[in-house]
Design a protein around this motif. Structure first.
Motif, PDB file in Angstrom:
ATOM      1  N   ASP A  90      44.010  34.109  38.804  1.00 60.23           N
ATOM      2  CA  ASP A  90      43.696  35.442  39.329  1.00 60.23           C
ATOM      3  C   ASP A  90      43.378  36.409  38.188  1.00 60.23           C
ATOM      4  OD1 ASP A  90      44.073  34.652  41.974  1.00 60.23           O
ATOM      5  OD2 ASP A  90      46.214  35.081  41.881  1.00 60.23           O
ATOM      6  N   ARG A  91      44.103  36.286  37.093  1.00 62.62           N
ATOM      7  CA  ARG A  91      43.849  37.138  35.929  1.00 62.62           C
ATOM      8  C   ARG A  91      42.434  36.889  35.394  1.00 62.62           C
ATOM      9  NH1 ARG A  91      46.147  40.516  32.767  1.00 62.62           N
ATOM     10  NH2 ARG A  91      45.685  40.612  30.565  1.00 62.62           N
ATOM     11  N   ALA A  92      42.048  35.632  35.328  1.00 62.51           N
ATOM     12  CA  ALA A  92      40.707  35.284  34.850  1.00 62.51           C
ATOM     13  C   ALA A  92      39.645  35.837  35.794  1.00 62.51           C
ATOM     14  CB  ALA A  92      40.570  33.769  34.707  1.00 62.51           C
ATOM     15  N   GLU A  93      39.902  35.774  37.080  1.00 61.80           N
ATOM     16  CA  GLU A  93      38.956  36.291  38.069  1.00 61.80           C
ATOM     17  C   GLU A  93      38.747  37.799  37.889  1.00 61.80           C
ATOM     18  OE1 GLU A  93      38.597  36.801  42.916  1.00 61.80           O
ATOM     19  OE2 GLU A  93      40.043  35.376  42.114  1.00 61.80           O
ATOM     20  N   VAL A  94      39.840  38.523  37.702  1.00 64.87           N
ATOM     21  CA  VAL A  94      39.742  39.969  37.502  1.00 64.87           C
ATOM     22  C   VAL A  94      39.024  40.254  36.175  1.00 64.87           C
ATOM     23  CG1 VAL A  94      41.039  42.105  37.155  1.00 64.87           C
ATOM     24  CG2 VAL A  94      41.741  40.497  38.932  1.00 64.87           C
ATOM     25  N   ALA A  95      39.370  39.540  35.120  1.00 62.43           N
ATOM     26  CA  ALA A  95      38.736  39.756  33.817  1.00 62.43           C
ATOM     27  C   ALA A  95      37.232  39.523  33.886  1.00 62.43           C
ATOM     28  CB  ALA A  95      39.369  38.849  32.769  1.00 62.43           C
ATOM     29  N   LEU A  96      36.810  38.487  34.595  1.00 69.79           N
ATOM     30  CA  LEU A  96      35.377  38.228  34.746  1.00 69.79           C
ATOM     31  C   LEU A  96      34.688  39.358  35.494  1.00 69.79           C
ATOM     32  CD1 LEU A  96      35.275  34.407  35.561  1.00 69.79           C
ATOM     33  CD2 LEU A  96      34.293  35.554  33.557  1.00 69.79           C
ATOM     34  N   HIS A  97      35.337  39.853  36.521  1.00 70.90           N
ATOM     35  CA  HIS A  97      34.759  40.954  37.276  1.00 70.90           C
ATOM     36  C   HIS A  97      34.647  42.201  36.399  1.00 70.90           C
ATOM     37  CE1 HIS A  97      33.684  43.434  40.715  1.00 70.90           C
ATOM     38  NE2 HIS A  97      34.507  44.347  40.207  1.00 70.90           N
ATOM     39  N   LEU A  98      35.690  42.499  35.645  1.00 70.44           N
ATOM     40  CA  LEU A  98      35.671  43.681  34.796  1.00 70.44           C
ATOM     41  C   LEU A  98      34.587  43.590  33.724  1.00 70.44           C
ATOM     42  CD1 LEU A  98      39.489  44.360  34.341  1.00 70.44           C
ATOM     43  CD2 LEU A  98      37.887  45.492  35.894  1.00 70.44           C
ATOM     44  N   ALA A  99      34.315  42.384  33.267  1.00 66.68           N
ATOM     45  CA  ALA A  99      33.269  42.195  32.263  1.00 66.68           C
ATOM     46  C   ALA A  99      31.882  42.487  32.831  1.00 66.68           C
ATOM     47  CB  ALA A  99      33.328  40.774  31.710  1.00 66.68           C
ATOM     48  N   ALA A 100      31.734  42.345  34.144  1.00 64.85           N
ATOM     49  CA  ALA A 100      30.422  42.511  34.773  1.00 64.85           C
ATOM     50  C   ALA A 100      30.270  43.813  35.552  1.00 64.85           C
ATOM     51  CB  ALA A 100      30.167  41.334  35.712  1.00 64.85           C
ATOM     52  N   CYS A 101      31.360  44.529  35.772  1.00 66.16           N
ATOM     53  CA  CYS A 101      31.314  45.720  36.629  1.00 66.16           C
ATOM     54  C   CYS A 101      31.812  46.940  35.859  1.00 66.16           C
ATOM     55  CB  CYS A 101      32.168  45.476  37.880  1.00 66.16           C
ATOM     56  SG  CYS A 101      32.211  46.890  39.007  1.00 66.16           S
ATOM     57  N   ALA A 102      30.882  47.751  35.412  1.00 64.58           N
ATOM     58  CA  ALA A 102      31.233  48.925  34.608  1.00 64.58           C
ATOM     59  C   ALA A 102      32.162  49.902  35.336  1.00 64.58           C
ATOM     60  CB  ALA A 102      29.977  49.633  34.123  1.00 64.58           C
ATOM     61  N   PRO A 103      31.928  50.207  36.612  1.00 61.58           N
ATOM     62  CA  PRO A 103      32.842  51.141  37.287  1.00 61.58           C
ATOM     63  C   PRO A 103      34.287  50.626  37.344  1.00 61.58           C
ATOM     64  CG  PRO A 103      30.802  50.972  38.516  1.00 61.58           C
ATOM     65  CD  PRO A 103      30.764  49.902  37.463  1.00 61.58           C
ATOM     66  N   CYS A 104      34.470  49.358  37.625  1.00 58.88           N
ATOM     67  CA  CYS A 104      35.827  48.798  37.677  1.00 58.88           C
ATOM     68  C   CYS A 104      36.437  48.728  36.274  1.00 58.88           C
ATOM     69  CB  CYS A 104      35.821  47.419  38.329  1.00 58.88           C
ATOM     70  SG  CYS A 104      35.592  47.477  40.124  1.00 58.88           S
ATOM     71  N   ALA A 105      35.624  48.395  35.288  1.00 53.42           N
ATOM     72  CA  ALA A 105      36.117  48.352  33.908  1.00 53.42           C
ATOM     73  C   ALA A 105      36.562  49.745  33.465  1.00 53.42           C
ATOM     74  CB  ALA A 105      35.039  47.806  32.982  1.00 53.42           C
ATOM     75  N   ARG A 106      35.798  50.756  33.840  1.00 52.40           N
ATOM     76  CA  ARG A 106      36.141  52.138  33.507  1.00 52.40           C
ATOM     77  C   ARG A 106      37.451  52.535  34.196  1.00 52.40           C
ATOM     78  NH1 ARG A 106      31.402  53.797  33.392  1.00 52.40           N
ATOM     79  NH2 ARG A 106      31.069  53.963  35.621  1.00 52.40           N
ATOM     80  N   LEU A 107      37.602  52.156  35.448  1.00 50.45           N
ATOM     81  CA  LEU A 107      38.830  52.449  36.175  1.00 50.45           C
ATOM     82  C   LEU A 107      40.022  51.738  35.535  1.00 50.45           C
ATOM     83  CD1 LEU A 107      40.350  53.722  38.524  1.00 50.45           C
ATOM     84  CD2 LEU A 107      39.672  51.752  39.926  1.00 50.45           C
TER      85      LEU A 107
END
Length: 56
Positions: free
Chosen positions: A18-35
């Motif tokens: 699950d951690r890897a899944e979130v990390a991958l998403h954050l790497a590709a999604c600027a709004p979520c990474a910013r949050l």
């Protein structure tokens, strides 16, 4: 779905998959990474404040 898991992600409470899944998403999604960054800063500030109040 990712946003609802950011707190657990930042606290290191997610299973490795699950951690890897979130990390991958954050790497590709600027709004979520910013949050995630904003939440991490808030958590750090709260921990710092709590530590400084406990030292007095």
């Amino acid at each position: 779905m990712i946003r609802s898991r950011l707190s657990e992600y930042l606290d290191g409470e997610l299973a490795p998959h699950d951690r890897a899944e979130v990390a991958l998403h954050l790497a590709a999604c600027a709004p979520c990474a910013r949050l995630a960054l904003e939440l991490a800063l808030v958590v750090a500030a709260l921990r710092e404040r709590s530590a400084s109040q406990g030292a007095t």
